[in-house]
Design a protein around this motif. Structure first.
Motif, PDB file in Angstrom:
ATOM      1  N   GLY A 161      43.621  41.579  33.016  1.00 45.04           N
ATOM      2  CA  GLY A 161      43.039  40.278  32.728  1.00 45.04           C
ATOM      3  C   GLY A 161      41.522  40.352  32.715  1.00 45.04           C
ATOM      4  O   GLY A 161      40.916  41.242  33.316  1.00 45.04           O
ATOM      5  N   ALA A 162      40.909  39.410  32.023  1.00 47.13           N
ATOM      6  CA  ALA A 162      39.445  39.368  31.958  1.00 47.13           C
ATOM      7  C   ALA A 162      38.838  39.239  33.351  1.00 47.13           C
ATOM      8  O   ALA A 162      37.779  39.811  33.637  1.00 47.13           O
ATOM      9  N   GLY A 163      39.518  38.501  34.242  1.00 44.94           N
ATOM     10  CA  GLY A 163      39.023  38.342  35.613  1.00 44.94           C
ATOM     11  C   GLY A 163      38.881  39.676  36.322  1.00 44.94           C
ATOM     12  O   GLY A 163      37.957  39.867  37.117  1.00 44.94           O
ATOM     13  N   THR A 164      39.780  40.598  36.053  1.00 49.37           N
ATOM     14  CA  THR A 164      39.708  41.932  36.669  1.00 49.37           C
ATOM     15  C   THR A 164      38.438  42.652  36.226  1.00 49.37           C
ATOM     16  O   THR A 164      37.744  43.265  37.044  1.00 49.37           O
ATOM     17  N   ALA A 182      39.215  44.035  28.177  1.00 50.32           N
ATOM     18  CA  ALA A 182      40.253  43.779  29.183  1.00 50.32           C
ATOM     19  C   ALA A 182      41.637  43.853  28.548  1.00 50.32           C
ATOM     20  O   ALA A 182      42.552  44.485  29.101  1.00 50.32           O
ATOM     21  N   ALA A 183      41.789  43.239  27.394  1.00 51.82           N
ATOM     22  CA  ALA A 183      43.090  43.252  26.715  1.00 51.82           C
ATOM     23  C   ALA A 183      43.493  44.682  26.356  1.00 51.82           C
ATOM     24  O   ALA A 183      44.642  45.080  26.551  1.00 51.82           O
ATOM     25  N   HIS A 186      35.050  43.645  38.734  1.00 54.09           N
ATOM     26  CA  HIS A 186      34.493  44.989  38.887  1.00 54.09           C
ATOM     27  C   HIS A 186      33.061  45.101  38.340  1.00 54.09           C
ATOM     28  O   HIS A 186      32.282  45.915  38.812  1.00 54.09           O
ATOM     29  N   PHE A 187      32.763  44.281  37.350  1.00 51.65           N
ATOM     30  CA  PHE A 187      31.444  44.342  36.710  1.00 51.65           C
ATOM     31  C   PHE A 187      30.919  42.919  36.576  1.00 51.65           C
ATOM     32  O   PHE A 187      31.521  42.094  35.882  1.00 51.65           O
ATOM     33  N   ALA A 188      29.800  42.646  37.228  1.00 54.05           N
ATOM     34  CA  ALA A 188      29.240  41.293  37.224  1.00 54.05           C
ATOM     35  C   ALA A 188      28.926  40.807  35.810  1.00 54.05           C
ATOM     36  O   ALA A 188      29.019  39.624  35.518  1.00 54.05           O
TER      37      ALA A 188
END
Length: 193
Positions: free
Chosen positions: A22-25, A16-17, A29-31
């Motif tokens: 963000g990690a939430g994004t 993500a970085a 998108h991916f469980a």
């Protein structure tokens, strides 16, 4: 790409970085990591479908062989994480085997080149697929070697050309389905004997 540098088990937070999100994004998108791996696998198969018209539409069978090896090995060398993705998807869902759909197409490409007399008569679709894997594995050396991998491509293509006095290839080739399963398996496998 992070997976190319650190493998497919690199932390998703780092992914993500690197992507600037963000990690939430990533998690929206991916469980989980497996869902991301499956998406990478399916995207890889889609890439192969996009290359097919150029390869199969070549003016000669030999040119199709050249393009098959050059384009697929180049793609694999630039995406060295793909073999790990293939193995992980085989672990997650052994019934997901879209790669076998290419067997008939590659067989046809081989037959076309052999019929025109440009490809050795004893070469199989699996031989070409193994050569793609071998050439593509040069990506393991990282970007520093990518400008040079076509040297090995030239050596391989010269060995595939039909010409008088070719040394015969020993033994029968492996069935494509068996090759597919082996190439997607985790770690080396040995024939039962």
């Amino acid at each position: 790409m992070l997976f190319a540098e650190r493998g497919i088990d690199a932390p998703l937070d780092d992914l993500a970085a690197r992507a600037g999100v963000g990690a939430g994004t990533v998690y929206r998108h991916f469980a989980n990591r497996d869902a991301l791996i499956r998406e990478l696998y399916d995207a890889s198969v889609a890439d192969l479908h996009e290359l097919a018209p150029q390869i199969l539409g070549a003016e000669t069978g030999w040119r199709s062989i050249e393009l098959y090896l050059e384009l697929l090995a180049g793609w694999l060398a630039e995406s060295p994480y793909v073999p790990a993705v293939m193995r992980r998807v085989a672990e997650l869902d052994p019934t997901h085997r879209p790669g076998v759909e290419f067997a008939e197409v590659i067989d046809g490409m081989v037959a076309r080149a052999q019929a025109e007399g440009s490809l050795r008569a004893d070469v199989t679709a699996v031989d070409l697929s193994v050569l793609v894997d071998m050439l593509g594995s040069l990506g393991q050396y990282g970007g520093a070697y990518l400008p040079f991998w076509r040297r090995q491509l030239t050596v391989v293509l010269d060995g595939l050309r039909a010409r008088p006095g070719n040394s015969p290839i020993s033994g029968d080739g492996q069935a494509f389905g068996d090759f597919h399963d082996m190439s997607h398996a985790k770690g080396p496998s040995h024939p039962q004997g």
